[in-house]
Design a protein around this motif. Structure first.
Motif, mmCIF file in Angstrom:
data_model
loop_
_atom_site.group_PDB
_atom_site.id
_atom_site.type_symbol
_atom_site.label_atom_id
_atom_site.label_comp_id
_atom_site.label_asym_id
_atom_site.label_seq_id
_atom_site.Cartn_x
_atom_site.Cartn_y
_atom_site.Cartn_z
ATOM 1 N N PRO A 108 0.962 -1.191 0.037
ATOM 2 C CA PRO A 108 0.045 -0.074 -0.008
ATOM 3 C C PRO A 108 0.740 1.376 -0.130
ATOM 4 C CG PRO A 108 0.167 -0.602 2.170
ATOM 5 C CD PRO A 108 1.087 -1.891 1.564
ATOM 6 N N ILE A 109 1.949 1.390 -0.772
ATOM 7 C CA ILE A 109 2.733 2.533 -0.849
ATOM 8 C C ILE A 109 2.870 3.135 -2.101
ATOM 9 C CG2 ILE A 109 4.046 1.350 0.971
ATOM 10 C CD1 ILE A 109 6.029 0.691 -1.062
ATOM 11 N N TRP A 110 2.401 2.869 -3.145
ATOM 12 C CA TRP A 110 3.051 3.270 -4.557
ATOM 13 C C TRP A 110 2.563 4.526 -4.746
ATOM 14 C CZ3 TRP A 110 6.844 0.693 -5.274
ATOM 15 C CH2 TRP A 110 6.931 -0.819 -5.066
ATOM 16 N N ASP A 111 1.231 5.037 -4.496
ATOM 17 C CA ASP A 111 0.773 6.236 -4.470
ATOM 18 C C ASP A 111 1.268 7.184 -3.929
ATOM 19 O OD1 ASP A 111 -1.670 6.130 -6.488
ATOM 20 O OD2 ASP A 111 -2.107 4.372 -4.726
ATOM 21 N N ILE A 112 1.536 6.864 -2.515
ATOM 22 C CA ILE A 112 2.525 7.743 -1.670
ATOM 23 C C ILE A 112 3.801 7.964 -2.173
ATOM 24 C CG2 ILE A 112 3.304 7.595 0.804
ATOM 25 C CD1 ILE A 112 0.654 6.036 1.382
ATOM 26 N N ALA A 113 4.406 6.846 -2.486
ATOM 27 C CA ALA A 113 5.701 6.853 -2.990
ATOM 28 C C ALA A 113 6.129 7.840 -4.327
ATOM 29 C CB ALA A 113 6.379 5.511 -3.196
ATOM 30 N N VAL A 114 5.354 7.577 -5.167
ATOM 31 C CA VAL A 114 5.197 8.680 -6.290
ATOM 32 C C VAL A 114 5.017 10.168 -5.939
ATOM 33 C CG1 VAL A 114 4.216 9.182 -8.617
ATOM 34 C CG2 VAL A 114 4.636 6.783 -7.866
ATOM 35 N N GLN A 115 4.127 10.294 -5.142
ATOM 36 C CA GLN A 115 3.753 11.645 -4.626
ATOM 37 C C GLN A 115 4.774 12.288 -4.013
ATOM 38 O OE1 GLN A 115 -0.227 12.042 -3.551
ATOM 39 N NE2 GLN A 115 -0.998 10.652 -4.743
ATOM 40 N N THR A 116 5.334 11.512 -3.061
ATOM 41 C CA THR A 116 6.564 12.003 -2.323
ATOM 42 C C THR A 116 7.528 12.504 -3.114
ATOM 43 O OG1 THR A 116 5.903 10.412 -0.418
ATOM 44 C CG2 THR A 116 8.295 11.226 -0.534
ATOM 45 N N GLU A 117 8.037 11.602 -3.957
ATOM 46 C CA GLU A 117 9.236 12.085 -4.816
ATOM 47 C C GLU A 117 8.667 13.486 -5.631
ATOM 48 O OE1 GLU A 117 11.831 10.946 -4.387
ATOM 49 O OE2 GLU A 117 11.611 9.094 -3.419
ATOM 50 N N GLY A 118 7.474 13.255 -6.187
ATOM 51 C CA GLY A 118 7.096 14.755 -6.870
ATOM 52 C C GLY A 118 7.017 16.001 -6.038
ATOM 53 N N ARG A 119 6.707 15.733 -4.814
ATOM 54 C CA ARG A 119 6.935 16.835 -3.903
ATOM 55 C C ARG A 119 8.255 17.343 -3.652
ATOM 56 N NH1 ARG A 119 2.220 14.615 -1.751
ATOM 57 N NH2 ARG A 119 3.238 13.273 -0.516
ATOM 58 N N ALA A 120 9.026 16.241 -3.389
ATOM 59 C CA ALA A 120 10.448 16.463 -3.242
ATOM 60 C C ALA A 120 11.201 17.261 -4.215
ATOM 61 C CB ALA A 120 11.333 15.085 -2.721
ATOM 62 N N SER A 121 10.915 16.798 -5.562
ATOM 63 C CA SER A 121 11.635 17.339 -6.480
ATOM 64 C C SER A 121 11.284 18.862 -6.685
ATOM 65 C CB SER A 121 11.222 16.800 -7.812
ATOM 66 O OG SER A 121 11.607 17.301 -9.005
ATOM 67 N N ILE A 122 9.920 19.161 -6.655
ATOM 68 C CA ILE A 122 9.576 20.725 -6.533
ATOM 69 C C ILE A 122 10.020 21.516 -5.561
ATOM 70 C CG2 ILE A 122 7.472 20.594 -5.424
ATOM 71 C CD1 ILE A 122 8.215 22.620 -8.788
ATOM 72 N N ARG A 123 10.207 20.914 -4.415
ATOM 73 C CA ARG A 123 10.856 21.724 -3.237
ATOM 74 C C ARG A 123 12.313 21.864 -3.219
ATOM 75 N NH1 ARG A 123 7.880 17.695 1.401
ATOM 76 N NH2 ARG A 123 5.875 18.704 1.289
ATOM 77 N N VAL A 124 13.076 20.960 -3.744
ATOM 78 C CA VAL A 124 14.360 21.194 -3.843
ATOM 79 C C VAL A 124 14.704 22.036 -5.051
ATOM 80 C CG1 VAL A 124 16.533 19.782 -4.294
ATOM 81 C CG2 VAL A 124 14.891 18.766 -2.880
ATOM 82 N N HIS A 125 14.156 21.790 -6.096
ATOM 83 C CA HIS A 125 14.211 22.839 -7.227
ATOM 84 C C HIS A 125 14.005 24.494 -6.927
ATOM 85 C CE1 HIS A 125 15.721 20.506 -10.414
ATOM 86 N NE2 HIS A 125 14.752 19.593 -10.354
ATOM 87 N N SER A 126 13.015 24.563 -6.137
ATOM 88 C CA SER A 126 12.588 25.834 -5.639
ATOM 89 C C SER A 126 13.492 26.444 -4.838
ATOM 90 C CB SER A 126 11.442 25.842 -4.958
ATOM 91 O OG SER A 126 10.169 25.256 -5.727
ATOM 92 N N PHE A 127 14.250 25.409 -3.943
ATOM 93 C CA PHE A 127 15.320 26.073 -3.164
ATOM 94 C C PHE A 127 16.525 26.145 -3.984
ATOM 95 C CE2 PHE A 127 18.773 25.363 0.070
ATOM 96 C CZ PHE A 127 18.428 26.368 1.093
ATOM 97 N N ALA A 128 16.935 25.379 -4.875
ATOM 98 C CA ALA A 128 18.136 25.550 -5.806
ATOM 99 C C ALA A 128 17.787 27.239 -6.322
ATOM 100 C CB ALA A 128 18.194 24.621 -6.725
ATOM 101 N N ARG A 129 16.881 27.615 -6.679
ATOM 102 C CA ARG A 129 16.729 28.917 -7.451
ATOM 103 C C ARG A 129 17.166 30.143 -6.667
ATOM 104 N NH1 ARG A 129 12.383 25.945 -10.368
ATOM 105 N NH2 ARG A 129 10.975 26.573 -8.733
ATOM 106 N N LEU A 130 16.935 29.818 -5.570
ATOM 107 C CA LEU A 130 17.359 30.829 -4.480
ATOM 108 C C LEU A 130 19.006 31.180 -4.295
ATOM 109 C CD1 LEU A 130 14.634 30.565 -1.491
ATOM 110 C CD2 LEU A 130 14.554 31.921 -3.570
ATOM 111 N N GLN A 131 19.673 29.938 -4.571
ATOM 112 C CA GLN A 131 21.113 30.195 -4.187
ATOM 113 C C GLN A 131 22.129 31.127 -5.361
ATOM 114 O OE1 GLN A 131 21.295 28.641 -1.284
ATOM 115 N NE2 GLN A 131 19.389 27.996 -1.701
ATOM 116 N N ARG A 132 22.741 31.734 -4.689
ATOM 117 C CA ARG A 132 23.809 32.608 -5.382
ATOM 118 C C ARG A 132 25.159 31.823 -5.696
ATOM 119 N NH1 ARG A 132 23.361 38.495 -2.555
ATOM 120 N NH2 ARG A 132 21.049 38.823 -2.747
ATOM 121 N N ASP A 133 25.483 31.001 -4.753
ATOM 122 C CA ASP A 133 26.597 30.130 -5.109
ATOM 123 C C ASP A 133 26.484 29.204 -6.240
ATOM 124 O OD1 ASP A 133 29.404 29.379 -3.831
ATOM 125 O OD2 ASP A 133 28.661 27.550 -4.691
#
Length: 338
Positions: A108-133
């Motif tokens: 009972p994990i597949w929906d959760i797993a796919v959505q977890t990675e989708g959220r993680a990707s958008i969060r990390v990319h959003s944070f990357a765009r703030l970096q000057r280095d």
């Protein structure tokens, strides 16, 4: 990770020997010899990429102080230089027996797993765009790309085995981008620690076929790289802040931990916490533990998680900081469980 490769217009599986109608005494055709060489080269490339992903030492010797430019360079290069360039589109998902297929599709994990990675990707990319280095930004972009690739891997897996998923939500950047990055990083520290042990339990028990374990193994190791990168970023960022900003950052981290604890308590009570997506993130290891680890005592499961955590971190430069909070909590909890 098991993959197919193109060679002389043919798709070659490097793990399967070339077969044909000719006998052993028959001289192979030039095309057959070329395919055999291509398969050998492909297998060597896979092994080399896998080794490089798990083993990395910075060539610059000497001590490294947390918060220093050398520390930033080291943990960013660790992530960038250990990237495994496998392509989800050409993963050769093994054919499963009816019993193994039922075990995989019933998790009972597949929906959760796919959505977890989708959220993680958008969060990390959003944070990357703030970096000057530029080096830090490149490392964060790599991190986000790998999270997105995990989502594709999971999507290909469920497609290959006929698993039906619920429609995915729209993945939106968090309103507080740093908060989203911290929640993602600390969630992965918790979830990866549990996943290391659960994956080993599934492998050792034969719950998952060996071929499927081999195919999915690089995804698990990549999560180890991500949390190693994250804990070093936290130490670097905290040390590089002026003294008057450190209390506010410490308080924000404290709030993140309270949030994560609250959402996991909510899950244990079958309560939906809020709309930020954290509750579903945490549900992945909890559901997996219930399904895969019935034969393990809580104490033996904690022991396995600790062993696997150390093993997966062992190949990286010893000067890099290791995740400590979750292992310390696990060792504390181990005193009270059998």
């Amino acid at each position: 990770m098991k993959r197919n490769f193109e060679a002389d217009g043919m798709t070659v599986d490097p793990l399967v020997p070339e077969t044909g109608s000719q006998s052993a005494s028959t001289t192979p055709s030039p095309a057959a010899r070329a395919a055999e060489v291509a398969a050998t080269v492909a297998r060597a490339a896979i092994d080399q990429a896998d080794y490089a992903m798990r083993n990395w030492t910075d060539p610059v010797e000497g001590p490294v102080r947390a918060g220093s430019p050398e520390h930033l360079r080291m943990f960013c290069n660790m992530l960038l230089q250990t990237h495994n360039p496998y392509k989800p589109a050409v993963i050769d998902w093994p054919k499963l027996s009816p019993e193994a297929l039922e075990r995989v599709t019933s998790l009972p994990i597949w929906d959760i797993a796919v959505q977890t990675e989708g959220r993680a990707s958008i969060r990390v990319h959003s944070f990357a765009r703030l970096q000057r280095d530029p080096l830090l930004r490149s490392a964060l972009e790599m991190d986000g790309d790998e999270e997105a690739r995990h989502k594709v891997v999971l999507a290909k897996l469920v497609e290959a085995y006929g698993i039906q998923l619920e429609p995915e939500p729209e993945y939106l950047p968090p309103s507080d981008i740093e908060w989203g990055w911290l929640v993602t990083g600390y969630s992965e520290c918790i979830d990866s620690f549990a996943a290391f042990g659960l994956f080993a339990a599934a492998k050792d028990s034969g719950y998952f076929p060996a071929e499927l374990v081999e195919t999915f193994e690089p995804v698990i190791q990549e999560e180890g790289r991500h949390i190693l990168f994250f804990v070093n970023w936290v130490a670097w960022y905290r040390a590089s802040l002026p003294w008057w900003r450190r209390p506010a950052f410490a308080f924000k981290v404290f709030r993140v931990w309270l949030f994560l604890i609250r959402e996991r308590i909510g899950l244990a009570r079958q309560i939906e916490v809020d709309e930020h997506g954290g509750a579903q993130d945490a549900n992945f290891p909890m559901n997996a533990a219930e399904t895969l680890a019935d034969s393990l005592t809580p104490g033996s499961m904690i022991d396995l998680c600790l062993v696997e955590n150390d093993r997966r971190m062992a190949g990286y430069d010893a000067r890099l900081l290791r995740p400590t909070t979750v292992p310390k909590l696990a060792r504390f909890a181990r005193r009270f469980v059998k």
